[in-house]
Design a protein around this motif. Structure first.
Motif, PDB file in Angstrom:
ATOM      1  N   LYS A   1       0.839  -1.214   0.000  1.00  0.00           N
ATOM      2  CA  LYS A   1       0.000   0.000   0.000  1.00  0.00           C
ATOM      3  C   LYS A   1       0.871   1.260   0.000  1.00  0.00           C
ATOM      4  O   LYS A   1       0.568   2.231  -0.698  1.00  0.00           O
ATOM      5  CB  LYS A   1      -0.937   0.021   1.221  1.00  0.00           C
ATOM      6  CG  LYS A   1      -2.019  -1.001   1.157  1.00  0.00           C
ATOM      7  CD  LYS A   1      -3.051  -0.616   0.137  1.00  0.00           C
ATOM      8  CE  LYS A   1      -4.206  -1.599   0.145  1.00  0.00           C
ATOM      9  NZ  LYS A   1      -5.077  -1.424  -1.010  1.00  0.00           N
ATOM     10  N   LEU A   2       1.941   1.251   0.780  1.00  0.00           N
ATOM     11  CA  LEU A   2       2.855   2.390   0.814  1.00  0.00           C
ATOM     12  C   LEU A   2       3.472   2.628  -0.562  1.00  0.00           C
ATOM     13  O   LEU A   2       3.536   3.760  -1.042  1.00  0.00           O
ATOM     14  CB  LEU A   2       3.953   2.173   1.858  1.00  0.00           C
ATOM     15  CG  LEU A   2       5.073   3.222   1.873  1.00  0.00           C
ATOM     16  CD1 LEU A   2       4.532   4.576   2.305  1.00  0.00           C
ATOM     17  CD2 LEU A   2       6.203   2.776   2.782  1.00  0.00           C
ATOM     18  N   LEU A   3       3.920   1.563  -1.204  1.00  0.00           N
ATOM     19  CA  LEU A   3       4.525   1.697  -2.529  1.00  0.00           C
ATOM     20  C   LEU A   3       3.513   2.225  -3.554  1.00  0.00           C
ATOM     21  O   LEU A   3       3.850   3.067  -4.388  1.00  0.00           O
ATOM     22  CB  LEU A   3       5.103   0.362  -2.995  1.00  0.00           C
ATOM     23  CG  LEU A   3       6.342  -0.107  -2.230  1.00  0.00           C
ATOM     24  CD1 LEU A   3       6.730  -1.512  -2.669  1.00  0.00           C
ATOM     25  CD2 LEU A   3       7.502   0.855  -2.403  1.00  0.00           C
ATOM     26  N   GLU A   4       2.278   1.753  -3.465  1.00  0.00           N
ATOM     27  CA  GLU A   4       1.226   2.265  -4.353  1.00  0.00           C
ATOM     28  C   GLU A   4       1.044   3.767  -4.150  1.00  0.00           C
ATOM     29  O   GLU A   4       0.926   4.522  -5.109  1.00  0.00           O
ATOM     30  CB  GLU A   4      -0.106   1.563  -4.078  1.00  0.00           C
ATOM     31  CG  GLU A   4      -0.312   0.305  -4.857  1.00  0.00           C
ATOM     32  CD  GLU A   4      -1.709  -0.243  -4.646  1.00  0.00           C
ATOM     33  OE1 GLU A   4      -2.605   0.095  -5.454  1.00  0.00           O
ATOM     34  OE2 GLU A   4      -1.892  -1.009  -3.679  1.00  0.00           O
ATOM     35  N   TYR A   5       1.039   4.186  -2.887  1.00  0.00           N
ATOM     36  CA  TYR A   5       0.901   5.606  -2.563  1.00  0.00           C
ATOM     37  C   TYR A   5       2.059   6.405  -3.162  1.00  0.00           C
ATOM     38  O   TYR A   5       1.889   7.538  -3.597  1.00  0.00           O
ATOM     39  CB  TYR A   5       0.849   5.778  -1.039  1.00  0.00           C
ATOM     40  CG  TYR A   5       0.738   7.207  -0.598  1.00  0.00           C
ATOM     41  CD1 TYR A   5      -0.477   7.890  -0.694  1.00  0.00           C
ATOM     42  CD2 TYR A   5       1.838   7.889  -0.083  1.00  0.00           C
ATOM     43  CE1 TYR A   5      -0.584   9.210  -0.294  1.00  0.00           C
ATOM     44  CE2 TYR A   5       1.740   9.203   0.314  1.00  0.00           C
ATOM     45  CZ  TYR A   5       0.528   9.871   0.205  1.00  0.00           C
ATOM     46  OH  TYR A   5       0.435  11.177   0.596  1.00  0.00           O
ATOM     47  N   MET A   6       3.247   5.803  -3.183  1.00  0.00           N
ATOM     48  CA  MET A   6       4.436   6.460  -3.729  1.00  0.00           C
ATOM     49  C   MET A   6       4.461   6.460  -5.258  1.00  0.00           C
ATOM     50  O   MET A   6       5.329   7.071  -5.865  1.00  0.00           O
ATOM     51  CB  MET A   6       5.703   5.759  -3.217  1.00  0.00           C
ATOM     52  CG  MET A   6       5.931   5.914  -1.742  1.00  0.00           C
ATOM     53  SD  MET A   6       7.255   4.836  -1.113  1.00  0.00           S
ATOM     54  CE  MET A   6       8.638   5.324  -2.111  1.00  0.00           C
ATOM     55  N   GLY A   7       3.520   5.740  -5.880  1.00  0.00           N
ATOM     56  CA  GLY A   7       3.470   5.696  -7.341  1.00  0.00           C
ATOM     57  C   GLY A   7       4.145   4.484  -7.952  1.00  0.00           C
ATOM     58  O   GLY A   7       4.345   4.428  -9.165  1.00  0.00           O
ATOM     59  N   VAL A   8       4.491   3.499  -7.133  1.00  0.00           N
ATOM     60  CA  VAL A   8       5.122   2.273  -7.624  1.00  0.00           C
ATOM     61  C   VAL A   8       4.018   1.277  -7.987  1.00  0.00           C
ATOM     62  O   VAL A   8       3.081   1.071  -7.216  1.00  0.00           O
ATOM     63  CB  VAL A   8       6.049   1.668  -6.541  1.00  0.00           C
ATOM     64  CG1 VAL A   8       6.614   0.333  -6.989  1.00  0.00           C
ATOM     65  CG2 VAL A   8       7.153   2.645  -6.195  1.00  0.00           C
ATOM     66  N   ASP A   9       4.141   0.675  -9.162  1.00  0.00           N
ATOM     67  CA  ASP A   9       3.191  -0.352  -9.578  1.00  0.00           C
ATOM     68  C   ASP A   9       3.229  -1.489  -8.555  1.00  0.00           C
ATOM     69  O   ASP A   9       4.308  -2.028  -8.274  1.00  0.00           O
ATOM     70  CB  ASP A   9       3.575  -0.876 -10.965  1.00  0.00           C
ATOM     71  CG  ASP A   9       2.510  -1.771 -11.572  1.00  0.00           C
ATOM     72  OD1 ASP A   9       2.007  -2.660 -10.857  1.00  0.00           O
ATOM     73  OD2 ASP A   9       2.194  -1.580 -12.757  1.00  0.00           O
ATOM     74  N   PRO A  10       2.092  -1.867  -7.975  1.00  0.00           N
ATOM     75  CA  PRO A  10       2.090  -2.883  -6.919  1.00  0.00           C
ATOM     76  C   PRO A  10       2.592  -4.254  -7.380  1.00  0.00           C
ATOM     77  O   PRO A  10       2.992  -5.075  -6.560  1.00  0.00           O
ATOM     78  CB  PRO A  10       0.626  -2.954  -6.475  1.00  0.00           C
ATOM     79  CG  PRO A  10      -0.152  -2.307  -7.550  1.00  0.00           C
ATOM     80  CD  PRO A  10       0.753  -1.336  -8.232  1.00  0.00           C
ATOM     81  N   ARG A  11       2.612  -4.493  -8.675  1.00  0.00           N
ATOM     82  CA  ARG A  11       3.109  -5.782  -9.179  1.00  0.00           C
ATOM     83  C   ARG A  11       4.623  -5.911  -9.048  1.00  0.00           C
ATOM     84  O   ARG A  11       5.182  -6.981  -9.225  1.00  0.00           O
ATOM     85  CB  ARG A  11       2.686  -5.986 -10.637  1.00  0.00           C
ATOM     86  CG  ARG A  11       1.171  -6.110 -10.796  1.00  0.00           C
ATOM     87  CD  ARG A  11       0.774  -6.172 -12.231  1.00  0.00           C
ATOM     88  NE  ARG A  11       1.036  -4.879 -12.865  1.00  0.00           N
ATOM     89  CZ  ARG A  11       0.836  -4.623 -14.158  1.00  0.00           C
ATOM     90  NH1 ARG A  11       0.385  -5.560 -14.946  1.00  0.00           N
ATOM     91  NH2 ARG A  11       1.081  -3.425 -14.646  1.00  0.00           N
ATOM     92  N   ARG A  12       5.307  -4.818  -8.720  1.00  0.00           N
ATOM     93  CA  ARG A  12       6.765  -4.878  -8.525  1.00  0.00           C
ATOM     94  C   ARG A  12       7.143  -5.585  -7.225  1.00  0.00           C
ATOM     95  O   ARG A  12       8.273  -6.010  -7.063  1.00  0.00           O
ATOM     96  CB  ARG A  12       7.367  -3.475  -8.532  1.00  0.00           C
ATOM     97  CG  ARG A  12       7.287  -2.815  -9.894  1.00  0.00           C
ATOM     98  CD  ARG A  12       8.229  -1.653 -10.007  1.00  0.00           C
ATOM     99  NE  ARG A  12       8.050  -0.950 -11.252  1.00  0.00           N
ATOM    100  CZ  ARG A  12       8.572  -1.334 -12.419  1.00  0.00           C
ATOM    101  NH1 ARG A  12       9.299  -2.414 -12.485  1.00  0.00           N
ATOM    102  NH2 ARG A  12       8.347  -0.637 -13.514  1.00  0.00           N
ATOM    103  N   LEU A  13       6.205  -5.697  -6.303  1.00  0.00           N
ATOM    104  CA  LEU A  13       6.431  -6.387  -5.034  1.00  0.00           C
ATOM    105  C   LEU A  13       5.506  -7.594  -4.980  1.00  0.00           C
ATOM    106  O   LEU A  13       4.293  -7.448  -5.109  1.00  0.00           O
ATOM    107  CB  LEU A  13       6.138  -5.448  -3.854  1.00  0.00           C
ATOM    108  CG  LEU A  13       6.206  -6.069  -2.457  1.00  0.00           C
ATOM    109  CD1 LEU A  13       7.589  -6.624  -2.166  1.00  0.00           C
ATOM    110  CD2 LEU A  13       5.809  -5.035  -1.412  1.00  0.00           C
ATOM    111  N   GLN A  14       6.101  -8.768  -4.834  1.00  0.00           N
ATOM    112  CA  GLN A  14       5.297  -9.984  -4.789  1.00  0.00           C
ATOM    113  C   GLN A  14       5.747 -10.863  -3.639  1.00  0.00           C
ATOM    114  O   GLN A  14       6.906 -10.836  -3.231  1.00  0.00           O
ATOM    115  CB  GLN A  14       5.411 -10.743  -6.109  1.00  0.00           C
ATOM    116  CG  GLN A  14       4.816  -9.961  -7.264  1.00  0.00           C
ATOM    117  CD  GLN A  14       4.740 -10.770  -8.541  1.00  0.00           C
ATOM    118  OE1 GLN A  14       4.750 -11.986  -8.526  1.00  0.00           O
ATOM    119  NE2 GLN A  14       4.679 -10.078  -9.666  1.00  0.00           N
ATOM    120  N   ALA A  15       4.801 -11.644  -3.140  1.00  0.00           N
ATOM    121  CA  ALA A  15       5.090 -12.603  -2.079  1.00  0.00           C
ATOM    122  C   ALA A  15       4.584 -13.967  -2.522  1.00  0.00           C
ATOM    123  O   ALA A  15       3.578 -14.064  -3.233  1.00  0.00           O
ATOM    124  CB  ALA A  15       4.412 -12.193  -0.776  1.00  0.00           C
TER     125      ALA A  15
END
Length: 142
Positions: A93-107
């Motif tokens: 959620k933080l990365l999305e807020y920063m403008g990072v595509d959420p698909r860049r972080l995966q678990a």
């Protein structure tokens, strides 16, 4: 357009030494084919992944971050992967807020006997990152 086809994403994987790292090792010894785009950092537990590790990896130019550990409820440290799961959700959620595509972080939860699953996860993530393109959000910070 030709330059985009030549580009290969760089992925950093934070892997639990008990399960996911063992699965990566099994994938290698079993000669499972998967992209060599991933650099692996072995941690005692996926719960050890600090959100700052993820942000720093993206700032350093990695295109994606993979967190992988034991299945929830099967952690060698009892609750480490539950901690990882909570941190993952908040960091995404933080990365999305920063403008990072959420698909860049995966678990992904991968047990030690699932070398083929590990290979599939890395292959799938590499394909998704090729769709998204290079990480340019922090390019001016260097």
């Amino acid at each position: 357009m030709e330059q985009k086809e030549a580009w290969e994403p760089k992925i950093i994987g934070f892997l639990c030494k008990w399960c996911s790292y063992a699965a990566a090792d099994l994938a290698g010894t079993s000669r499972k084919k998967y992209p060599s785009n991933i650099g692996i950092i072995k941690l005692p537990c996926s719960g050890r992944v600090d959100p700052l590790f993820i942000i720093r990896a993206l700032r350093l130019g990695f295109d994606g971050v993979l967190i992988s550990g034991c299945y929830p409820g099967e952690c060698h440290y009892q609750t480490g992967n539950y901690r990882a799961r909570r941190r993952f959700a908040i960091t995404k959620k933080l990365l999305e807020y920063m403008g990072v595509d959420p698909r860049r972080l995966q678990a992904s939860w991968v047990s030690a006997s699932e070398g083929e699953k590990f290979a599939h996860v890395v292959t799938q993530m590499t394909a998704q990152l090729k769709e998204i393109g290079p990480n340019r959000l922090f390019a001016d910070d260097k």
